[in-house]
Design a protein around this motif. Structure first.
Motif, PDB file in Angstrom:
ATOM      1  N   LEU A 137      19.135  18.309  18.750  1.00 40.96           N
ATOM      2  CA  LEU A 137      19.736  19.353  19.575  1.00 40.96           C
ATOM      3  C   LEU A 137      19.373  19.176  21.048  1.00 40.96           C
ATOM      4  O   LEU A 137      20.195  19.458  21.931  1.00 40.96           O
ATOM      5  CB  LEU A 137      19.323  20.736  19.084  1.00 40.96           C
ATOM      6  CG  LEU A 137      19.855  21.148  17.707  1.00 40.96           C
ATOM      7  CD1 LEU A 137      19.604  22.633  17.468  1.00 40.96           C
ATOM      8  CD2 LEU A 137      21.333  20.839  17.533  1.00 40.96           C
ATOM      9  N   LEU A 157      21.798  16.581  22.205  1.00 41.71           N
ATOM     10  CA  LEU A 157      23.154  17.116  22.320  1.00 41.71           C
ATOM     11  C   LEU A 157      23.292  18.100  23.472  1.00 41.71           C
ATOM     12  O   LEU A 157      24.396  18.304  23.992  1.00 41.71           O
ATOM     13  CB  LEU A 157      23.547  17.809  21.013  1.00 41.71           C
ATOM     14  CG  LEU A 157      23.742  16.901  19.801  1.00 41.71           C
ATOM     15  CD1 LEU A 157      23.856  17.738  18.532  1.00 41.71           C
ATOM     16  CD2 LEU A 157      24.977  16.026  19.980  1.00 41.71           C
ATOM     17  N   GLY A 178      26.280  15.051  24.581  1.00 41.46           N
ATOM     18  CA  GLY A 178      27.069  15.921  23.717  1.00 41.46           C
ATOM     19  C   GLY A 178      28.527  15.513  23.668  1.00 41.46           C
ATOM     20  O   GLY A 178      29.137  15.477  22.592  1.00 41.46           O
ATOM     21  N   GLY A 180      26.265  20.424  17.319  1.00 42.48           N
ATOM     22  CA  GLY A 180      25.012  21.012  16.862  1.00 42.48           C
ATOM     23  C   GLY A 180      25.226  22.076  15.806  1.00 42.48           C
ATOM     24  O   GLY A 180      24.519  22.118  14.790  1.00 42.48           O
ATOM     25  N   THR A 222      13.697  24.010  13.139  1.00 38.81           N
ATOM     26  CA  THR A 222      14.332  23.559  14.378  1.00 38.81           C
ATOM     27  C   THR A 222      14.296  24.657  15.432  1.00 38.81           C
ATOM     28  O   THR A 222      13.927  24.421  16.585  1.00 38.81           O
ATOM     29  CB  THR A 222      15.785  23.136  14.102  1.00 38.81           C
ATOM     30  OG1 THR A 222      15.788  22.013  13.219  1.00 38.81           O
ATOM     31  CG2 THR A 222      16.500  22.766  15.391  1.00 38.81           C
ATOM     32  N   PHE A 277      22.565  27.325  21.214  1.00 32.93           N
ATOM     33  CA  PHE A 277      23.077  26.910  19.907  1.00 32.93           C
ATOM     34  C   PHE A 277      23.201  28.073  18.922  1.00 32.93           C
ATOM     35  O   PHE A 277      23.498  27.859  17.744  1.00 32.93           O
ATOM     36  CB  PHE A 277      22.192  25.810  19.318  1.00 32.93           C
ATOM     37  CG  PHE A 277      22.361  24.480  20.005  1.00 32.93           C
ATOM     38  CD1 PHE A 277      23.444  23.663  19.713  1.00 32.93           C
ATOM     39  CD2 PHE A 277      21.454  24.058  20.964  1.00 32.93           C
ATOM     40  CE1 PHE A 277      23.610  22.442  20.352  1.00 32.93           C
ATOM     41  CE2 PHE A 277      21.606  22.839  21.611  1.00 32.93           C
ATOM     42  CZ  PHE A 277      22.690  22.029  21.310  1.00 32.93           C
TER      43      PHE A 277
END
Length: 281
Positions: free
Chosen positions: A23, A26, A32, A176, A200, A212
């Protein structure tokens, strides 16, 4: 005793940080966009994770043949990942040294974060050794040696500046979210995603949790802290064969590929298919 990447890199507990590293990568807009437009990442997340870690394991533990093989594989994968500025969004290039630096930086910072939560803070000599070891991972990816910050203090300044200004864009967020909330993957993968998503979120900076869409609260933080304390007691006591199983599996698969043979998983499945009727094993 000085302990570096060779001492910690095979530990399966580092998989707990895989989502964080992905992540963070990204969240860098060019990364990304590149992944969103050129990758089947969300449809093959396990394959992508295995590929990334096989590269790291080969660089740290592999033979010259294995190192050359993973470098060729990564270079082939990166060749098409490029696009010029189209007037709507900026372009990107997988060979951009700044992007390569960011990817390796996320792997390094995530590894140290997880290691220190499980084993406690690294002493200065071990921390320096670990830092220099990760420079090798970058240069093997064609990152110019001079791009890697000269020491941990310089890296800290680089990292803090990047995190302070890092904001995920729609393309990276879509990839993501596809990884965090999979819809068309194996049942076993969907089963392990909730705890992976929790770890995460706990390891990410707060702003990226928001980017996210990962919910967090004081209660979740307390649960996360308890989880890491339990892991720090239980995990180091596991047999090495269990702790290093994924590294051994990845390198065995790479050897099988280089020798033109089926990998361990395919060999197991083929053996199962050959079992006579009525066999229970």
């Amino acid at each position: 005793m000085v302990r570096g990447m060779a001492d910690y890199g095979a530990e399966a507990i580092l998989l707990a940080g895989a989502g964080r590293a992905l992540l963070l990568q990204l969240a860098d807009p060019p990364v990304g966009r590149g992944v969103h437009e050129h990758s089947t990442f969300t449809g093959r997340p396990v394959n992508r994770l295995k590929g990334t870690l096989t590269y790291v394991y080969a660089i740290v533990y592999g033979t010259e043949e294995q190192v050359n093989a993973v470098r060729r594989r990564v270079n082939r994968a990166h060749v098409p990942v490029r696009r010029a500025d189209n007037g709507t969004s900026p372009g990107y290039n997988a060979y951009d040294p700044e992007l390569q630096l960011w990817v390796v930086a996320t792997l390094y910072d995530t590894a140290v974060t997880v290691i220190e939560k499980i084993y406690g803070p690294l002493d200065d000599e071990s921390a320096d050794a670990m830092y220099q070891d990760y420079a090798r991972i970058g240069t093997a990816l064609q990152l110019p040696a001079g791009m890697w910050p000269k020491d941990r203090a310089a890296f800290g300044r680089y990292w803090d500046d990047r995190i302070a200004n890092l904001r995920a864009e729609d393309a990276g967020i879509r990839v993501g979210r596809g990884l965090l909330y999979p819809k068309h993957t194996a049942l076993w993968y969907r089963a392990i995603i909730p705890p992976a998503r929790f770890l995460t979120a706990g390891l990410l900076p707060e702003q990226l949790r928001k980017d996210f869409g990962l919910p967090w609260s004081e209660r979740r933080q307390r649960r996360f802290d308890r989880t890491m304390r339990v892991l720090s007691v239980v995990y180091p006591k596991l047999p090495q064969g269990i702790r290093h199983w994924f590294k051994d599996y990845c390198l065995s698969s790479l050897d099988a590929e280089l020798n033109g043979q089926a990998g361990p998983a395919k060999q197991w499945w083929s053996a199962k298919q050959r079992k006579p009727a009525g066999s229970l094993k």
